[in-house]
Design a protein around this motif. Sequence first.
Motif, mmCIF file in Angstrom:
data_model
loop_
_atom_site.group_PDB
_atom_site.id
_atom_site.type_symbol
_atom_site.label_atom_id
_atom_site.label_comp_id
_atom_site.label_asym_id
_atom_site.label_seq_id
_atom_site.Cartn_x
_atom_site.Cartn_y
_atom_site.Cartn_z
ATOM 1 N N ALA A 27 47.483 26.250 22.050
ATOM 2 C CA ALA A 27 47.614 27.189 23.169
ATOM 3 C C ALA A 27 46.300 27.364 23.913
ATOM 4 C CB ALA A 27 48.114 28.535 22.658
ATOM 5 N N SER A 28 45.187 27.353 23.178
ATOM 6 C CA SER A 28 43.879 27.586 23.807
ATOM 7 C C SER A 28 43.471 26.444 24.722
ATOM 8 C CB SER A 28 42.808 27.800 22.724
ATOM 9 O OG SER A 28 42.527 26.586 22.032
ATOM 10 N N ARG A 29 44.051 25.260 24.517
ATOM 11 C CA ARG A 29 43.672 24.094 25.309
ATOM 12 C C ARG A 29 44.517 23.920 26.579
ATOM 13 N NH1 ARG A 29 40.297 20.953 22.091
ATOM 14 N NH2 ARG A 29 40.325 21.517 19.872
ATOM 15 N N VAL A 84 44.512 32.510 25.842
ATOM 16 C CA VAL A 84 44.184 32.376 24.421
ATOM 17 C C VAL A 84 42.837 31.667 24.293
ATOM 18 C CG1 VAL A 84 44.866 31.359 22.215
ATOM 19 C CG2 VAL A 84 46.609 32.309 23.752
ATOM 20 N N ASP A 85 41.852 32.379 23.780
ATOM 21 C CA ASP A 85 40.504 31.831 23.615
ATOM 22 C C ASP A 85 40.067 32.055 22.165
ATOM 23 O OD1 ASP A 85 37.909 31.009 23.677
ATOM 24 O OD2 ASP A 85 37.224 32.464 25.171
ATOM 25 N N VAL A 86 40.127 30.989 21.375
ATOM 26 C CA VAL A 86 39.796 31.119 19.961
ATOM 27 C C VAL A 86 38.401 30.592 19.640
ATOM 28 C CG1 VAL A 86 42.170 31.117 19.121
ATOM 29 C CG2 VAL A 86 41.014 28.940 19.542
ATOM 30 N N SER A 87 37.565 30.451 20.675
ATOM 31 C CA SER A 87 36.204 29.954 20.431
ATOM 32 C C SER A 87 35.449 30.849 19.465
ATOM 33 C CB SER A 87 35.444 29.845 21.754
ATOM 34 O OG SER A 87 35.378 31.105 22.413
ATOM 35 N N GLU A 98 47.490 35.901 21.635
ATOM 36 C CA GLU A 98 47.489 35.136 20.382
ATOM 37 C C GLU A 98 48.664 35.550 19.498
ATOM 38 O OE1 GLU A 98 42.611 34.715 20.384
ATOM 39 O OE2 GLU A 98 43.594 36.097 18.990
ATOM 40 N N SER A 99 48.909 36.841 19.424
ATOM 41 C CA SER A 99 50.049 37.320 18.638
ATOM 42 C C SER A 99 51.350 36.775 19.212
ATOM 43 C CB SER A 99 50.074 38.849 18.643
ATOM 44 O OG SER A 99 48.873 39.388 18.128
#
Length: 438
Positions: free
Chosen positions: A269-271, A277-280, A345-346
């Motif tokens: 999702a972040s890509r 969504v930013d999981v960095s 994200e959830s």
Amino acid sequence: MNSPGTHVHHLDEVRILDLFAGPGGLDVAAHFLGYKSIGIEWDHNACETRYAAGLPTIHADVSVMRETRFDEIPTSVDVLAGGPPCQSFSVAGNGAGRRALETVKEFIHRLVDGEDEAEIDRDLHALGDSRTALVLEPLRWLLKAIETDGRDPYKVIVLEQVPEVLPLWEVYAKLLRGGEGRLRGVKYEAECWKLKTEQFGVPQTRKRAVLVARLPGHGAIRPPEATHLPFDLLRGKRSAVQPDMLPTETVSSGPQKRWISMGEALDTASRMEGSPVDVSRLRTNGSLDFFVVSNYGSGGDPKNRGRRLSCEPAFTVTGKISRNKVYKSLAEYEAENSDRFTIPESGVLQTFPHNFPWSGNDQAQQVGNAVPPRLGMHVLGRALRGMAPSDDELAAASTWPSVPRATTEELRRLGCGDRSQCPPDSHKVIRPRGESGP
């Protein structure tokens, strides 16, 4: 509220009525399968999310809608779907519904047998939890359609709830097959199952009791075919933060793939372009390795909090998901330096599109109350056309189409109108002490 007849472009060719629609889990599933739906939802915050997403909605109480506004439902609707609120049946709830299962079974028979509904309602009220009675609403909507001139019986019924409700769905199924009493000879093919969401590509472990009923003539009803392995099959006992205890590579057995992990889902999702969504923040040296400590205790001990690694599916996403603690390392865990999942994200862990427009307040509760759309696609696909969603449909379900503000405003007028028919106090604004305004 304006007449739905003035909004033909939104309600034309609507096939699915989603009771207790929430933010739109089943509606999102229907959209990606090519079906139009309309939802009834009493929570104003969930309605705001639905309006922002372009989902036709009526802001109303399901019972009131059935009793006084049934004629507002488009006659094109031939599919009844929904997931009644589960708090009283859920393991996480106080258990009033579970203790009253046998009593509720009696109510189901009493409704079909034609007993006085006012007396049934009084007896239901005596159970002490009004939400328990809501599990009867789909049956009441079915009976209403059968008994209303100018309406046809629903062709398909799709219901879902926590697994504890499976015995009630089995009673539903038996009565629907019989066609007696108020069913007036209308008989359905009906089946019900207990499904695990991770077996359908949902990156969380969650069990649901599902009922599918269909008028005869379309072949036997078969359960949705699992596409992924159950998590319990591969999971071994291990202590909390030991990521080396489980494989991260894909493992398959025959046609089924390994379950999807929360790390995989969030990373994908972040890509995506423009993703919120930013999981960095959860990456270490470019690798997305983290673990989650549940908000809930296990084994009867509230202090014994469950733990999941990023290479595993998430815990069941509930309205308290924002209370789960996320750690990148054992050092962070020991220092109590935790993170939290964001609302987008959830939502991704529930298989909502990465850019789904969550709106209103209590967004974590909205996310937790929803049906995972990916599971919904498998159930609706099997119920409505006898097959699973295609790979293309599942791929498309990762991104939600942009909705013009004008559409949101028009849907709000359709759903709330002048607010005179919305649930009491649902639009009430509580202002801080000392603050004034119109």
